[in-house]
Design a protein around this motif. Structure first.
Motif, mmCIF file in Angstrom:
data_model
loop_
_atom_site.group_PDB
_atom_site.id
_atom_site.type_symbol
_atom_site.label_atom_id
_atom_site.label_comp_id
_atom_site.label_asym_id
_atom_site.label_seq_id
_atom_site.Cartn_x
_atom_site.Cartn_y
_atom_site.Cartn_z
ATOM 1 N N GLY A 56 0.823 -1.207 0.000
ATOM 2 C CA GLY A 56 0.000 0.000 0.000
ATOM 3 C C GLY A 56 0.855 1.254 0.000
ATOM 4 N N LEU A 57 1.923 1.237 0.780
ATOM 5 C CA LEU A 57 2.849 2.358 0.808
ATOM 6 C C LEU A 57 3.495 2.554 -0.553
ATOM 7 C CD1 LEU A 57 5.104 3.622 3.507
ATOM 8 C CD2 LEU A 57 6.234 2.923 1.413
ATOM 9 N N VAL A 58 3.908 1.470 -1.184
ATOM 10 C CA VAL A 58 4.543 1.541 -2.506
ATOM 11 C C VAL A 58 3.561 2.102 -3.532
ATOM 12 C CG1 VAL A 58 5.461 0.124 -4.399
ATOM 13 C CG2 VAL A 58 6.291 -0.215 -2.057
ATOM 14 N N GLU A 59 2.334 1.642 -3.510
ATOM 15 C CA GLU A 59 1.318 2.151 -4.441
ATOM 16 C C GLU A 59 1.105 3.648 -4.246
ATOM 17 O OE1 GLU A 59 -2.213 -0.192 -3.867
ATOM 18 O OE2 GLU A 59 -1.190 -2.041 -4.478
ATOM 19 N N ARG A 60 1.014 4.060 -2.984
ATOM 20 C CA ARG A 60 0.809 5.478 -2.679
ATOM 21 C C ARG A 60 2.011 6.299 -3.119
ATOM 22 N NH1 ARG A 60 -2.225 8.490 1.014
ATOM 23 N NH2 ARG A 60 -1.819 10.645 0.477
ATOM 24 N N LEU A 61 3.220 5.782 -2.874
ATOM 25 C CA LEU A 61 4.439 6.463 -3.294
ATOM 26 C C LEU A 61 4.449 6.652 -4.809
ATOM 27 C CD1 LEU A 61 7.333 7.578 -2.835
ATOM 28 C CD2 LEU A 61 8.124 5.211 -2.993
ATOM 29 N N LEU A 62 4.104 5.610 -5.544
ATOM 30 C CA LEU A 62 4.081 5.714 -7.008
ATOM 31 C C LEU A 62 3.062 6.752 -7.471
ATOM 32 C CD1 LEU A 62 4.491 1.973 -8.015
ATOM 33 C CD2 LEU A 62 6.082 3.844 -8.540
ATOM 34 N N ALA A 63 1.884 6.730 -6.878
ATOM 35 C CA ALA A 63 0.845 7.690 -7.270
ATOM 36 C C ALA A 63 1.266 9.121 -6.941
ATOM 37 C CB ALA A 63 -0.473 7.346 -6.575
ATOM 38 N N ASP A 64 1.775 9.335 -5.732
ATOM 39 C CA ASP A 64 2.194 10.680 -5.339
ATOM 40 C C ASP A 64 3.426 11.125 -6.129
ATOM 41 O OD1 ASP A 64 0.107 10.516 -3.556
ATOM 42 O OD2 ASP A 64 1.314 10.924 -1.773
ATOM 43 N N GLY A 65 4.321 10.189 -6.410
ATOM 44 C CA GLY A 65 5.502 10.506 -7.215
ATOM 45 C C GLY A 65 5.124 10.916 -8.624
ATOM 46 N N GLU A 66 4.199 10.180 -9.228
ATOM 47 C CA GLU A 66 3.734 10.534 -10.577
ATOM 48 C C GLU A 66 3.065 11.904 -10.570
ATOM 49 O OE1 GLU A 66 4.190 8.970 -13.480
ATOM 50 O OE2 GLU A 66 5.214 7.244 -12.615
ATOM 51 N N ALA A 67 2.280 12.194 -9.533
ATOM 52 C CA ALA A 67 1.644 13.509 -9.428
ATOM 53 C C ALA A 67 2.702 14.600 -9.287
ATOM 54 C CB ALA A 67 0.683 13.541 -8.240
ATOM 55 N N ASP A 68 3.761 14.324 -8.525
ATOM 56 C CA ASP A 68 4.835 15.295 -8.364
ATOM 57 C C ASP A 68 5.547 15.550 -9.694
ATOM 58 O OD1 ASP A 68 6.431 16.969 -6.454
ATOM 59 O OD2 ASP A 68 8.041 15.691 -7.244
ATOM 60 N N VAL A 69 5.779 14.517 -10.468
ATOM 61 C CA VAL A 69 6.414 14.686 -11.782
ATOM 62 C C VAL A 69 5.520 15.533 -12.688
ATOM 63 C CG1 VAL A 69 7.196 13.482 -13.866
ATOM 64 C CG2 VAL A 69 7.826 12.597 -11.610
ATOM 65 N N ALA A 70 4.221 15.299 -12.641
ATOM 66 C CA ALA A 70 3.291 16.107 -13.442
ATOM 67 C C ALA A 70 3.334 17.566 -12.987
ATOM 68 C CB ALA A 70 1.875 15.549 -13.330
ATOM 69 N N ASP A 71 3.366 17.787 -11.661
ATOM 70 C CA ASP A 71 3.475 19.155 -11.135
ATOM 71 C C ASP A 71 4.788 19.794 -11.576
ATOM 72 O OD1 ASP A 71 1.039 18.845 -9.850
ATOM 73 O OD2 ASP A 71 1.927 18.561 -7.850
ATOM 74 N N MET A 72 5.852 19.011 -11.576
ATOM 75 C CA MET A 72 7.168 19.492 -11.979
ATOM 76 C C MET A 72 7.136 19.972 -13.429
ATOM 77 S SD MET A 72 10.590 17.166 -11.855
ATOM 78 C CE MET A 72 12.098 17.622 -12.687
ATOM 79 N N ARG A 73 6.553 19.165 -14.291
ATOM 80 C CA ARG A 73 6.493 19.515 -15.715
ATOM 81 C C ARG A 73 5.627 20.748 -15.971
ATOM 82 N NH1 ARG A 73 6.747 13.445 -16.957
ATOM 83 N NH2 ARG A 73 8.771 13.303 -18.017
ATOM 84 N N ALA A 74 4.609 20.946 -15.137
ATOM 85 C CA ALA A 74 3.673 22.058 -15.329
ATOM 86 C C ALA A 74 4.023 23.294 -14.508
ATOM 87 C CB ALA A 74 2.261 21.590 -14.967
ATOM 88 N N ALA A 75 5.068 23.233 -13.727
ATOM 89 C CA ALA A 75 5.405 24.327 -12.807
ATOM 90 C C ALA A 75 5.688 25.622 -13.562
ATOM 91 C CB ALA A 75 6.606 23.942 -11.957
ATOM 92 N N PRO A 76 5.065 26.719 -13.145
ATOM 93 C CA PRO A 76 5.295 28.007 -13.807
ATOM 94 C C PRO A 76 6.765 28.447 -13.737
ATOM 95 C CG PRO A 76 3.532 28.193 -12.167
ATOM 96 C CD PRO A 76 4.086 26.817 -12.069
#
Length: 184
Positions: A56-76
């Motif tokens: 469960g921790l690994v799944e959450r880490l992957l989901a939050d990590g992917e969201a962070d990468v998306a935020d990184m790419r979209a960061a102003p």
């Protein structure tokens, strides 16, 4: 996709916090249930075993990590500035998941090791896309690692100060590269 139950999220957050703060051995089912404010039966309803908690921790880490990468790419402010500033002052939830997964790898959890490698590769890919040079992206990733190391050792203020100090140097380097005067 529906949101997981609140109790499940509380249990995962409690597990990650205990492992990050005290180590995996301290994260007994009883300790996790107590920290999450649920009964042991409630914990077992969502996670039938310690292995299920790790997954469960690994799944959450992957989901939050992917969201962070998306935020990184979209960061102003751009992917590089986002990556380095959040390395110095990372979001608490993602930080706890990352540190907990890192600690879990010490006991041989291959899924945690693979999740960390996947997220790190995604961050590096986003840096490569931003700067157009794999060697420069690797250099920036290592700078981020150094900032993050200061932060997780309990000196987050110093990490933020370091980022503020080097931000103009990084900007100058990237500007010089874009104008053709930077390293090849």
């Amino acid at each position: 996709m529906s949101r997981p139950p609140v109790a499940r999220e509380k249990v995962l957050a409690a597990f990650a916090a205990i492992v990050a703060d005290e180590g995996e051995q301290a994260a007994t089912m009883e300790a996790v249930a107590a920290r999450a404010g649920v009964s042991k039966g409630g914990l077992l309803y969502h996670f039938g075993s310690r292995e299920a908690l790790v997954e469960g921790l690994v799944e959450r880490l992957l989901a939050d990590g992917e969201a962070d990468v998306a935020d990184m790419r979209a960061a102003p402010e751009g992917a590089v500035a986002y990556y380095l500033s959040t390395s110095a002052d990372s979001p608490r939830e993602l930080n706890e998941l990352y540190v907990a997964a890192s600690r879990i790898t010490q006991t041989g959890a291959d899924s945690a090791r693979q999740a960390l490698a996947h997220i790190e590769a995604q961050w590096l890919r986003a840096l490569e896309e931003a700067v157009g040079d794999d060697r420069l992206a690797q250099l920036l990733a290592v700078v981020g690692d150094g900032l993050y190391l200061h932060a997780i050792r309990g000196d987050q203020r110093r990490a933020v100060e370091l980022w503020r100090t080097i931000a103009p140097v990084v900007t100058s380097l990237l500007d010089a590269r874009r104008s053709g005067g930077g390293p090849a």
